[in-house]
Design a protein around this motif. Sequence first.
Motif, PDB file in Angstrom:
ATOM      1  N   ASN A  89      -2.927   3.735  18.159  1.00 18.11           N
ATOM      2  CA  ASN A  89      -2.208   4.972  17.854  1.00 18.11           C
ATOM      3  C   ASN A  89      -2.258   5.249  16.355  1.00 18.11           C
ATOM      4  OD1 ASN A  89      -1.246   5.392  20.572  1.00 18.11           O
ATOM      5  ND2 ASN A  89       0.133   3.671  20.191  1.00 18.11           N
ATOM      6  N   ILE A  90      -2.259   6.524  15.996  1.00 19.20           N
ATOM      7  CA  ILE A  90      -2.298   6.912  14.584  1.00 19.20           C
ATOM      8  C   ILE A  90      -0.904   6.826  13.991  1.00 19.20           C
ATOM      9  CG2 ILE A  90      -2.742   8.810  12.979  1.00 19.20           C
ATOM     10  CD1 ILE A  90      -4.780   9.852  15.086  1.00 19.20           C
ATOM     11  N   ILE A  91      -0.830   6.209  12.838  1.00 14.16           N
ATOM     12  CA  ILE A  91       0.402   6.169  12.054  1.00 14.16           C
ATOM     13  C   ILE A  91       0.151   6.991  10.799  1.00 14.16           C
ATOM     14  CG2 ILE A  91       2.021   4.729  10.774  1.00 14.16           C
ATOM     15  CD1 ILE A  91       1.160   2.395  12.587  1.00 14.16           C
ATOM     16  N   LEU A  92       1.069   7.876  10.481  1.00 15.67           N
ATOM     17  CA  LEU A  92       0.996   8.706   9.278  1.00 15.67           C
ATOM     18  C   LEU A  92       2.067   8.239   8.301  1.00 15.67           C
ATOM     19  CD1 LEU A  92       0.105  11.364   7.717  1.00 15.67           C
ATOM     20  CD2 LEU A  92       1.923  12.513   9.005  1.00 15.67           C
ATOM     21  N   ILE A  93       1.682   8.097   7.041  1.00 16.39           N
ATOM     22  CA  ILE A  93       2.643   7.772   5.996  1.00 16.39           C
ATOM     23  C   ILE A  93       2.621   8.900   4.971  1.00 16.39           C
ATOM     24  CG2 ILE A  93       0.992   6.410   4.657  1.00 16.39           C
ATOM     25  CD1 ILE A  93       3.337   4.585   3.846  1.00 16.39           C
ATOM     26  N   ALA A  94       3.799   9.323   4.562  1.00 14.24           N
ATOM     27  CA  ALA A  94       3.934  10.401   3.576  1.00 14.24           C
ATOM     28  C   ALA A  94       5.187  10.109   2.744  1.00 14.24           C
ATOM     29  CB  ALA A  94       4.028  11.755   4.266  1.00 14.24           C
ATOM     30  N   PRO A  95       5.078   9.259   1.717  1.00 16.56           N
ATOM     31  CA  PRO A  95       6.266   8.859   0.954  1.00 16.56           C
ATOM     32  C   PRO A  95       7.062  10.026   0.377  1.00 16.56           C
ATOM     33  CG  PRO A  95       4.356   7.569   0.286  1.00 16.56           C
ATOM     34  CD  PRO A  95       3.868   8.620   1.223  1.00 16.56           C
ATOM     35  N   SER A 102       0.838  -1.204   0.000  1.00 15.08           N
ATOM     36  CA  SER A 102       0.000   0.000   0.000  1.00 15.08           C
ATOM     37  C   SER A 102       0.870   1.250   0.000  1.00 15.08           C
ATOM     38  CB  SER A 102      -0.929   0.012   1.211  1.00 15.08           C
ATOM     39  OG  SER A 102      -1.958  -0.943   1.042  1.00 15.08           O
ATOM     40  N   ALA A 103       1.970   1.224   0.747  1.00 15.49           N
ATOM     41  CA  ALA A 103       2.878   2.385   0.761  1.00 15.49           C
ATOM     42  C   ALA A 103       3.417   2.660  -0.634  1.00 15.49           C
ATOM     43  CB  ALA A 103       4.025   2.147   1.739  1.00 15.49           C
ATOM     44  N   ASP A 104       3.727   1.626  -1.373  1.00 12.60           N
ATOM     45  CA  ASP A 104       4.187   1.796  -2.753  1.00 12.60           C
ATOM     46  C   ASP A 104       3.076   2.408  -3.596  1.00 12.60           C
ATOM     47  OD1 ASP A 104       5.921   1.585  -4.988  1.00 12.60           O
ATOM     48  OD2 ASP A 104       5.148  -0.417  -5.471  1.00 12.60           O
ATOM     49  N   GLY A 105       1.851   1.959  -3.395  1.00 10.50           N
ATOM     50  CA  GLY A 105       0.714   2.531  -4.111  1.00 10.50           C
ATOM     51  C   GLY A 105       0.528   4.006  -3.794  1.00 10.50           C
ATOM     52  N   ILE A 106       0.625   4.371  -2.521  1.00 12.11           N
ATOM     53  CA  ILE A 106       0.485   5.778  -2.116  1.00 12.11           C
ATOM     54  C   ILE A 106       1.567   6.620  -2.773  1.00 12.11           C
ATOM     55  CG2 ILE A 106       0.652   7.372  -0.158  1.00 12.11           C
ATOM     56  CD1 ILE A 106      -0.749   5.188   1.535  1.00 12.11           C
ATOM     57  N   PRO A 120      -1.012  10.844  -7.754  1.00 12.24           N
ATOM     58  CA  PRO A 120      -0.620  11.935  -8.661  1.00 12.24           C
ATOM     59  C   PRO A 120       0.074  13.128  -8.010  1.00 12.24           C
ATOM     60  CG  PRO A 120      -2.844  11.205  -9.166  1.00 12.24           C
ATOM     61  CD  PRO A 120      -2.435  10.527  -7.895  1.00 12.24           C
ATOM     62  N   GLU A 121      -0.369  13.543  -6.798  1.00 17.29           N
ATOM     63  CA  GLU A 121       0.185  14.751  -6.187  1.00 17.29           C
ATOM     64  C   GLU A 121       0.866  14.415  -4.863  1.00 17.29           C
ATOM     65  OE1 GLU A 121      -3.569  15.025  -8.218  1.00 17.29           O
ATOM     66  OE2 GLU A 121      -3.372  14.509  -6.096  1.00 17.29           O
ATOM     67  N   THR A 122       1.960  15.128  -4.580  1.00 15.22           N
ATOM     68  CA  THR A 122       2.655  14.924  -3.306  1.00 15.22           C
ATOM     69  C   THR A 122       1.739  15.259  -2.130  1.00 15.22           C
ATOM     70  OG1 THR A 122       3.588  17.154  -3.448  1.00 15.22           O
ATOM     71  CG2 THR A 122       4.961  15.331  -4.250  1.00 15.22           C
ATOM     72  N   ALA A 123       0.905  16.272  -2.264  1.00 16.41           N
ATOM     73  CA  ALA A 123       0.019  16.687  -1.178  1.00 16.41           C
ATOM     74  C   ALA A 123      -1.113  15.693  -0.937  1.00 16.41           C
ATOM     75  CB  ALA A 123      -0.556  18.072  -1.467  1.00 16.41           C
ATOM     76  N   THR A 124      -1.321  14.794  -1.877  1.00 16.03           N
ATOM     77  CA  THR A 124      -2.360  13.773  -1.747  1.00 16.03           C
ATOM     78  C   THR A 124      -1.757  12.424  -1.377  1.00 16.03           C
ATOM     79  OG1 THR A 124      -3.743  14.939  -3.330  1.00 16.03           O
ATOM     80  CG2 THR A 124      -4.269  12.652  -2.981  1.00 16.03           C
ATOM     81  N   ALA A 125      -0.468  12.262  -1.561  1.00 14.31           N
ATOM     82  CA  ALA A 125       0.219  10.997  -1.267  1.00 14.31           C
ATOM     83  C   ALA A 125       0.456  10.885   0.238  1.00 14.31           C
ATOM     84  CB  ALA A 125       1.522  10.917  -2.055  1.00 14.31           C
ATOM     85  N   LEU A 126      -0.642  10.753   0.961  1.00 14.38           N
ATOM     86  CA  LEU A 126      -0.631  10.683   2.419  1.00 14.38           C
ATOM     87  C   LEU A 126      -1.607   9.609   2.860  1.00 14.38           C
ATOM     88  CD1 LEU A 126      -1.247  14.484   3.042  1.00 14.38           C
ATOM     89  CD2 LEU A 126       0.961  13.339   3.266  1.00 14.38           C
ATOM     90  N   GLY A 127      -1.330   8.998   3.989  1.00 14.67           N
ATOM     91  CA  GLY A 127      -2.260   8.030   4.538  1.00 14.67           C
ATOM     92  C   GLY A 127      -2.134   7.957   6.047  1.00 14.67           C
TER      93      GLY A 127
END
Length: 185
Positions: free
Chosen positions: A132-138, A109-113, A117-124
């Motif tokens: 606990n919340i985990i944030l991913i921002a490739p 999923s991280a590879d998919g994120i 298309p946009e860096t500002a949208t490539a977040l999860g």
Amino acid sequence: MNEEKIVKMIREDEWMMETLRAVDILRLPDWWICAGFVRSKIWDVRFGTGERTLLDDIDVIYFEPGNIEERIEKFYEKQLCSMMPGPRWSVKNQARMHVLNGVPPYSSSADGISKFPETATALGVKLDQSGNIILIAPWGTEDVLNGIIRPTPPFKKTRLMSIFETRLNTKKWEQNWKGLKVCRE
């Protein structure tokens, strides 16, 4: 604002936490709620009126290469609708989504994120086993925090750039959040 403050902001938002808990109940492999769910919260705080911008949908992704039938995704969408009937849910298995862009298969999923298309949208975001919340921002959080709409490297200067341009024209982000900047490089 930094990644810790993003996580805190989400943790303090009752609706976002309820949404995360609903998806967590499904126990999807390698799941994340991504894209506008995270980006819009950040932009609402930084560039908006402080009110929640309505989302077209809530993007939930997961990675399960052994079962890539679209009907399974629809089944999960129905389950989420029964738990939280308000929003429109979009559930996608990243093990099959590479086909849409005609690129090699994703490895997670991280590879998919990272291929959004946009860096500002490539977040999860997701919840770990302790809640606990985990944030991913490739591609990092700098662009989303600074209100920059930029193509991710897989889209930049490739045939996929037209997807980026179409999204810019149809999403109307600059109308919703004053102060955003587009950077095509």
